[in-house]
Write a protein that holds these residues in place. Sequence first.
Motif, short mmCIF file in Angstrom:
data_model
loop_
_atom_site.label_atom_id
_atom_site.label_comp_id
_atom_site.label_asym_id
_atom_site.label_seq_id
_atom_site.Cartn_x
_atom_site.Cartn_y
_atom_site.Cartn_z
N PHE A 123 0.76 -1.22 0.10
CA PHE A 123 0.11 -0.08 -0.09
C PHE A 123 0.94 1.28 0.06
N GLY A 124 0.59 2.20 -0.82
CA GLY A 124 1.10 3.45 -0.86
C GLY A 124 0.33 4.60 -0.87
N GLY A 125 0.77 5.97 -0.42
CA GLY A 125 0.09 6.96 -0.43
C GLY A 125 -0.64 7.61 -1.71
N GLY A 126 -0.20 7.07 -2.90
CA GLY A 126 -0.40 7.62 -4.35
C GLY A 126 0.58 8.74 -4.84
N LEU A 127 0.24 8.86 -6.10
CA LEU A 127 1.35 9.59 -6.85
C LEU A 127 1.27 11.15 -6.25
N LEU A 133 5.51 15.29 -1.66
CA LEU A 133 6.58 15.18 -0.68
C LEU A 133 8.17 15.46 -1.53
N ILE A 134 8.16 15.11 -2.64
CA ILE A 134 9.38 15.45 -3.37
C ILE A 134 9.49 16.97 -3.58
#
Length: 295
Positions: A123-127, A133-134
């Motif tokens: 599971f990830g936070g999404g693009l 964040l980047i």
Amino acid sequence: MLSFKRQTVSETVFEIVNAIIMLLICFLMLYPIWYVVINAFNDGEDAMRGGIYWWPREFSLSSFNAVFRSEGIMTAMGITIAKTLIGVPVHVFFTAMVAYAFSRKELVGRKLYMLIGTITMFFGGGLIPYYLLIRDLHLLDNFLVYIIPAAFSFFDLIIFLSFFREIPQGLEEAAKIDGANDFKIFYKVILFVSLPVVATIALFHGVYQWNDYFTGMIYMNDQNLQPIQTYLYRVVAQSSSNQMLAAMPSGVSVSVTSQSLKLATMVVTTAPIVVVYPFLQKYFVKGFMIGSIKG
């Protein structure tokens, strides 16, 4: 005397059919690559007529000449080589260091960390959150965007961890008796005896760094910092091949077309990893087998 078991008719038929099916699958996988190569080495205008299936009809290096005269592709190749040479040792070092900490039974909260890390594999936070964040880390249009986010992988940590658990405790105890601290034990003992898994992870990440186009496409607006695979994406999916054609030096043959430039660019960008990969395949297989069989 040696005795040989005679095959039944059904077994013979099965092996023949199996061999035919495997050859057909290999052909279906390899022919598209061969088709790109032969058309890239063919004269551009002649290739537009079609009918080239097995070998070049009019051999020509004009398309490759145009590709290598393009400043963009050489810059992109340099970015790819740089991020691979820097990213691989950084990734191996940080992932191995965290895996060594996880292999220590005295690590407080180890099971909780393993649970959290395992969840992040699925599971990830999404693009959009990741892009924000980047951006907040000031990594947009920054070469470090290829290095820092890829410095650690929990999947690779599991491979390291499986190997580290099989290292005898006596090696660490002997190093402690000699006065070595944890960092010296990790750097001079653990990594030294773990060269097979280090080589495996280095190959995993090296292939990833070379083939990664998405990072450059999303986080790099500066084309001078985009890697070779992102350059290939722009050539194939956008109108960059026409721009290259318009910017060709006068010494390049007029037989070069936008399609031949695309094919030549594909060959140039994929050739290094295609040539190297078969020789490294055994390390990939070994990497997946590490820790799967316990003695």
